[in-house]
Design an enzyme around this catalytic site. Structure first.
Site, PDB file in Angstrom:
ATOM      1  N   LYS A  14       0.823  -1.213   0.000  1.00 30.43           N
ATOM      2  CA  LYS A  14       0.000   0.000   0.000  1.00 30.43           C
ATOM      3  C   LYS A  14       0.854   1.260   0.000  1.00 30.43           C
ATOM      4  CE  LYS A  14      -2.125  -1.623   3.426  1.00 30.43           C
ATOM      5  NZ  LYS A  14      -2.735  -1.634   4.727  1.00 30.43           N
ATOM      6  N   ARG A  90     -11.235   0.360   8.008  1.00 30.40           N
ATOM      7  CA  ARG A  90     -10.757  -1.012   8.128  1.00 30.40           C
ATOM      8  C   ARG A  90     -11.822  -1.949   8.654  1.00 30.40           C
ATOM      9  NH1 ARG A  90      -4.915  -0.269   8.712  1.00 30.40           N
ATOM     10  NH2 ARG A  90      -3.836  -2.081   9.520  1.00 30.40           N
ATOM     11  N   ARG A 129      10.866  -7.182   6.428  1.00 33.09           N
ATOM     12  CA  ARG A 129      10.850  -5.717   6.313  1.00 33.09           C
ATOM     13  C   ARG A 129      11.631  -5.060   7.456  1.00 33.09           C
ATOM     14  NH1 ARG A 129       5.204  -2.554   5.750  1.00 33.09           N
ATOM     15  NH2 ARG A 129       4.788  -3.251   7.866  1.00 33.09           N
ATOM     16  N   ARG A 162      10.034  -3.413  12.574  1.00 34.63           N
ATOM     17  CA  ARG A 162       8.891  -2.825  13.265  1.00 34.63           C
ATOM     18  C   ARG A 162       8.424  -3.842  14.299  1.00 34.63           C
ATOM     19  NH1 ARG A 162       4.186  -0.594   9.332  1.00 34.63           N
ATOM     20  NH2 ARG A 162       2.851  -1.832  10.670  1.00 34.63           N
ATOM     21  N   ARG A 173      -2.231  -9.902  12.371  1.00 30.59           N
ATOM     22  CA  ARG A 173      -2.675  -8.777  11.538  1.00 30.59           C
ATOM     23  C   ARG A 173      -3.370  -9.272  10.272  1.00 30.59           C
ATOM     24  NH1 ARG A 173       2.783  -6.200  10.976  1.00 30.59           N
ATOM     25  NH2 ARG A 173       1.896  -4.771   9.469  1.00 30.59           N
TER      26      ARG A 173
HETATM   27  P1  ADP Z   1      -0.497  -2.754   8.278  1.00 29.19           P
HETATM   28  O1  ADP Z   1       0.943  -2.821   7.877  1.00 29.19           O
HETATM   29  O2  ADP Z   1      -0.958  -3.861   9.175  1.00 29.19           O
HETATM   30  O3  ADP Z   1      -1.421  -2.446   7.141  1.00 29.19           O
HETATM   31  P2  ADP Z   1      -0.771  -0.115   9.452  1.00 29.19           P
HETATM   32  O4  ADP Z   1       0.562   0.519   9.482  1.00 29.19           O
HETATM   33  O5  ADP Z   1      -1.773   0.345   8.464  1.00 29.19           O
HETATM   34  O6  ADP Z   1      -0.528  -1.667   9.358  1.00 29.19           O
HETATM   35  O7  ADP Z   1      -1.435  -0.063  10.908  1.00 29.19           O
HETATM   36  C1  ADP Z   1      -0.752  -0.502  12.048  1.00 29.19           C
HETATM   37  C2  ADP Z   1      -1.693  -0.667  13.236  1.00 29.19           C
HETATM   38  O8  ADP Z   1      -2.368   0.580  13.516  1.00 29.19           O
HETATM   39  C3  ADP Z   1      -2.816  -1.682  13.056  1.00 29.19           C
HETATM   40  O9  ADP Z   1      -2.390  -3.002  13.317  1.00 29.19           O
HETATM   41  C4  ADP Z   1      -3.825  -1.170  14.097  1.00 29.19           C
HETATM   42  O10 ADP Z   1      -3.437  -1.527  15.405  1.00 29.19           O
HETATM   43  C5  ADP Z   1      -3.696   0.344  13.982  1.00 29.19           C
HETATM   44  N1  ADP Z   1      -4.651   0.915  12.990  1.00 29.19           N
HETATM   45  C6  ADP Z   1      -4.318   1.519  11.805  1.00 29.19           C
HETATM   46  N2  ADP Z   1      -5.429   1.901  11.125  1.00 29.19           N
HETATM   47  C7  ADP Z   1      -6.481   1.534  11.886  1.00 29.19           C
HETATM   48  C8  ADP Z   1      -7.908   1.634  11.735  1.00 29.19           C
HETATM   49  N3  ADP Z   1      -8.468   2.200  10.634  1.00 29.19           N
HETATM   50  N4  ADP Z   1      -8.693   1.148  12.727  1.00 29.19           N
HETATM   51  C9  ADP Z   1      -8.159   0.584  13.816  1.00 29.19           C
HETATM   52  N5  ADP Z   1      -6.831   0.442  14.024  1.00 29.19           N
HETATM   53  C10 ADP Z   1      -5.989   0.912  13.087  1.00 29.19           C
END
Ligand code: ADP
Length: 222
Positions: A14, A90, A129, A162, A173
């Site tokens: 993404k 999400r 990563r 991370r 996740r």
């Molecule tokens: P990923 O690499 O899993 O796509 P992100 O960097 O987008 O992860 O998000 C990391 C974390 O931030 C998620 O695992 C969650 O804990 C929190 N988070 C991000 N966006 C949302 C959302 N829209 N609703 C709830 N939690 C979120």
């Protein structure tokens, strides 16, 4: 003013896809993950609340997330040009609340792009990563290491894994994504705004399709 949602499992690319929208169409890239990580780094009240959710790979409660987004979309950069939402909405509840929120501003979700990447690609990519703690540059322990081990080529910051990229949290996740986010994809499918692409290991293979689709959305809005 264009609102595009980017949907994909963790590690589906993404961030890379978002770069395309930023560079080609000058859209604001709004990543909720980045936003939360920067709050954690600052040690703000929100950051302290969010930390345990991010560490364990669970989602923050919908109400908290909607408050954050209501605040965020009021800021000037998000009002002027198009916004690419990465990591939000999400859950179905977030998607429905977001539709209502945008409607209050006489806006809507114009397009939803889904990166449909196989689970084994995602697993191998995420556990390898590495990211720079200073500037956020992304590396990979297999084929994109920094020139000096653990040191960022761009800013000299520390390059680390991370905390939520470990095998166990990555699995959590992905499971969370499948359970909570598939209804979001169906939601945008029903609205007729969804484009699904399968980039495999290389996003470049689907860039022409994404470009044509995004250009179509832009032309229709102008
Ligand atoms: P990923 O690499 O899993 O796509 P992100 O960097 O987008 O992860 O998000 C990391 C974390 O931030 C998620 O695992 C969650 O804990 C929190 N988070 C991000 N966006 C949302 C959302 N829209 N609703 C709830 N939690 C979120």
């Amino acid at each position: 003013m264009l609102n595009i949602i980017l949907i994909g499992a963790p590690g589906s690319g993404k961030g890379t896809a978002a770069g395309l929208f930023k560079v080609e169409w000058g859209m604001v890239h709004l990543s909720t993950g980045d936003l939360l990580r920067s709050e954690i780094k600052k040690g703000s009240e929100l950051g302290r609340f969010a930390a345990s959710f991010l560490e364990s790979g669970r989602l923050l409660p919908d109400e908290v997330m909607m408050q954050i987004m209501a605040e965020r979309i009021r800021q000037p950069d998000a009002r002027q040009c198009g916004v690419l939402y990465d990591g939000f909405p999400r859950t179905l509840a977030q998607a429905e609340a977001f539709d209502r929120m945008l409607a209050e501003h006489r806006q809507r979700v114009d397009g939803a792009l889904m990166l449909d990447v196989a689970e084994e690609v995602i697993l191998s990519r995420l556990t390898a990563r590495r990211v720079c703690q200073g500037c956020g540059a992304v590396y990979n322990a297999i084929d994109r290491r920094p020139r000096q081990e653990g040191v960022c080529d761009q800013c000299g910051g520390a390059v680390v894994q991370r905390p939520d990229d470990t095998q166990e949290t990555v699995r959590r996740r992905i499971a969370t994504y499948e359970h909570d986010t598939l209804p979001v994809i169906e939601h945008y499918g029903r609205q007729g705004v969804l484009l699904k692409v399968n980039p495999g290991r290389e996003l470049s293979t689907v860039v022409p399709a994404i470009r044509a689709w995004a250009q179509g959305l832009l032309d229709r809005r102008e």
